[in-house]
Design a protein around this motif. Structure first.
Motif, PDB file in Angstrom:
ATOM      1  N   TRP A   1     -48.699  16.254  15.475  1.00 14.88           N
ATOM      2  CA  TRP A   1     -47.755  15.570  14.130  1.00 14.88           C
ATOM      3  C   TRP A   1     -48.815  14.872  13.464  1.00 14.88           C
ATOM      4  O   TRP A   1     -48.637  14.765  12.247  1.00 14.88           O
ATOM      5  N   TYR A   2     -49.536  14.093  14.024  1.00 14.02           N
ATOM      6  CA  TYR A   2     -50.270  13.078  13.683  1.00 14.02           C
ATOM      7  C   TYR A   2     -51.681  13.318  12.570  1.00 14.02           C
ATOM      8  O   TYR A   2     -52.400  12.754  12.248  1.00 14.02           O
ATOM      9  N   ASN A   3     -51.934  14.695  13.024  1.00 16.43           N
ATOM     10  CA  ASN A   3     -52.964  15.408  12.202  1.00 16.43           C
ATOM     11  C   ASN A   3     -52.438  15.618  10.856  1.00 16.43           C
ATOM     12  O   ASN A   3     -51.489  16.562  10.510  1.00 16.43           O
ATOM     13  N   PRO A   4     -52.881  15.015   9.610  1.00 12.78           N
ATOM     14  CA  PRO A   4     -52.335  15.356   8.444  1.00 12.78           C
ATOM     15  C   PRO A   4     -52.450  16.909   7.784  1.00 12.78           C
ATOM     16  O   PRO A   4     -51.836  17.043   7.173  1.00 12.78           O
ATOM     17  N   LEU A   5     -53.368  17.454   8.503  1.00 13.88           N
ATOM     18  CA  LEU A   5     -53.854  18.762   7.884  1.00 13.88           C
ATOM     19  C   LEU A   5     -52.815  19.743   8.307  1.00 13.88           C
ATOM     20  O   LEU A   5     -52.583  20.762   7.639  1.00 13.88           O
ATOM     21  N   ILE A   6     -52.104  19.527   9.456  1.00 11.88           N
ATOM     22  CA  ILE A   6     -51.034  20.376  10.014  1.00 11.88           C
ATOM     23  C   ILE A   6     -49.826  20.110   8.886  1.00 11.88           C
ATOM     24  O   ILE A   6     -49.143  21.405   8.945  1.00 11.88           O
TER      25      ILE A   6
ATOM     26  N   VAL B   1     -42.725  18.545   8.253  1.00  7.37           N
ATOM     27  CA  VAL B   1     -43.738  18.041   7.040  1.00  7.37           C
ATOM     28  C   VAL B   1     -43.393  16.524   6.586  1.00  7.37           C
ATOM     29  O   VAL B   1     -41.899  16.662   6.152  1.00  7.37           O
ATOM     30  N   SER B   2     -44.381  15.800   6.344  1.00  5.23           N
ATOM     31  CA  SER B   2     -43.839  14.645   5.574  1.00  5.23           C
ATOM     32  C   SER B   2     -45.222  14.250   4.801  1.00  5.23           C
ATOM     33  O   SER B   2     -46.291  13.656   5.056  1.00  5.23           O
TER      34      SER B   2
ATOM     35  N   MET C   1     -49.999  11.121   2.312  1.00 10.00           N
ATOM     36  CA  MET C   1     -50.483  10.128   1.286  1.00 10.00           C
ATOM     37  C   MET C   1     -50.856   8.997   1.846  1.00 10.00           C
ATOM     38  O   MET C   1     -51.910   8.188   1.380  1.00 10.00           O
ATOM     39  N   LEU C   2     -49.975   8.428   2.764  1.00 13.07           N
ATOM     40  CA  LEU C   2     -50.495   7.055   3.487  1.00 13.07           C
ATOM     41  C   LEU C   2     -52.066   7.399   4.287  1.00 13.07           C
ATOM     42  O   LEU C   2     -52.761   6.250   3.987  1.00 13.07           O
ATOM     43  N   VAL C   3     -51.962   8.378   4.842  1.00 15.61           N
ATOM     44  CA  VAL C   3     -53.421   8.548   5.560  1.00 15.61           C
ATOM     45  C   VAL C   3     -54.577   8.700   4.468  1.00 15.61           C
ATOM     46  O   VAL C   3     -55.664   8.197   4.744  1.00 15.61           O
TER      47      VAL C   3
END
Length: 302
Positions: free
Chosen positions: A248-253, A272-273, A278-280
């Motif tokens: 979940w901490y991978n923004p690409l997923i 999805v968040s 956007m924070l990353v």
């Protein structure tokens, strides 16, 4: 008799003095427009600076096109061959193991919807991350700034990958006879977020890779498994809960899940968040701009 002589001298001197003052007035009158042009309004100065910046960006884009695609045999064909080859390999490999993909019936479309999203991020992040090292010689000129170099490389990467993605997806629809209605709102939204993520992380890497050469090697090792952990050939819901909590901490997923909502109307991922993505993206962008602005002149001599 001396008095007239003195008067004539005074009159002659005054006569001589008058043309001189007249010439001085003419000279000052001629100089005043130049002084006025030198003291231009702030809006004119800003417009001229923007024009010079635009010219620098266009020149950098043309240089990037000639060096990246003009020197290789095939040129822009490689931009199409690489994603097509990867999508074809994934399709052949997993079609032998699975009867149908996790979503829909087309293996090509399923893998393309994930792989092209990841590729947009990777290409933008890579070119932005090497903007200074690639254009270090040009950055010695005062009219070329690191902002111009970053923007030019990112612009060319976005235009190229957008063209490639449109042509590849259109070809898949024709080749596989895919019948479906695309929802362009989440598709465009995901592309925009992938670009922002690539620019944000790439800007931070731009400073780190020049200041610390070993960072580039470490970053390449860390990001090598992205193809396996970004939801390219599976969906997040297929994973066990323990893997979900980590990935979940991978923004690409998050991006691949958002992209697939535009291709498959019945797919609604709850994990999805966009705020997290956007924070990353914005946190490394902030620190990257801060470091480049502070040390941009120093890193040119490294």
């Amino acid at each position: 008799m001396k008095v007239p002589v003195l008067m004539s001298q005074d009159s002659s001197s005054s006569a001589v003095a008058q043309p001189q003052t007249h010439r001085g007035a003419e000279t000052s009158a001629r100089a005043s427009p130049q002084m006025l042009t030198q003291e231009k309004p702030a809006s004119v100065v800003r417009a001229r600076l923007r024009y010079q910046g635009l010219r620098a960006v266009i020149a950098l884009v043309l240089r990037e096109m000639s060096t990246t695609y003009g020197r290789n045999p095939g040129g822009y064909l490689w931009a199409f061959i690489q994603p097509l080859a990867m999508i074809a390999i994934l399709t052949v490999a997993f079609s032998l193991l699975l009867r149908t993909p996790s979503l829909g019936t087309s293996f090509l479309l399923f893998y393309a919807s994930g792989f092209l999203t990841m590729r947009m991020y990777q290409e933008v992040g890579q070119v932005v991350g090497t903007a200074i090292s690639f254009n270090k010689a040009l950055l010695a000129y005062p009219r070329v700034t690191y902002v111009d170099a970053i923007f030019a490389r990112a612009l060319l990467a976005v235009l190229t990958q957008t063209m490639v993605s449109v042509i590849v997806v259109a070809g898949i629809f024709v080749y596989d006879d895919v019948r479906g209605i695309l929802n362009f709102t989440p598709i465009l939204y995901t592309v925009a977020m992938a670009i922002v993520l690539g620019v944000g992380i790439g800007t931070f890497n731009c400073y780190m890779s020049v200041s610390f050469p070993v960072y580039k090697t470490v970053w390449g090792i860390v990001t090598r498994p992205l193809l396996l952990v970004s939801g390219i050939f599976y969906i997040y819901e297929d994973l066990p809960e323990s893997a979900q909590n980590i990935l979940w901490y991978n923004p690409l997923i998050h991006l691949t899940g958002m992209m697939r909502t535009g291709f498959y109307s019945y797919y609604q991922p709850d994990y999805v968040s966009p705020t997290y993505v956007m924070l990353v993206a914005l946190v490394p962008f902030f620190f990257g701009v801060l470091l480049l602005r502070r040390f941009s002149k120093d890193i040119l001599y490294k």
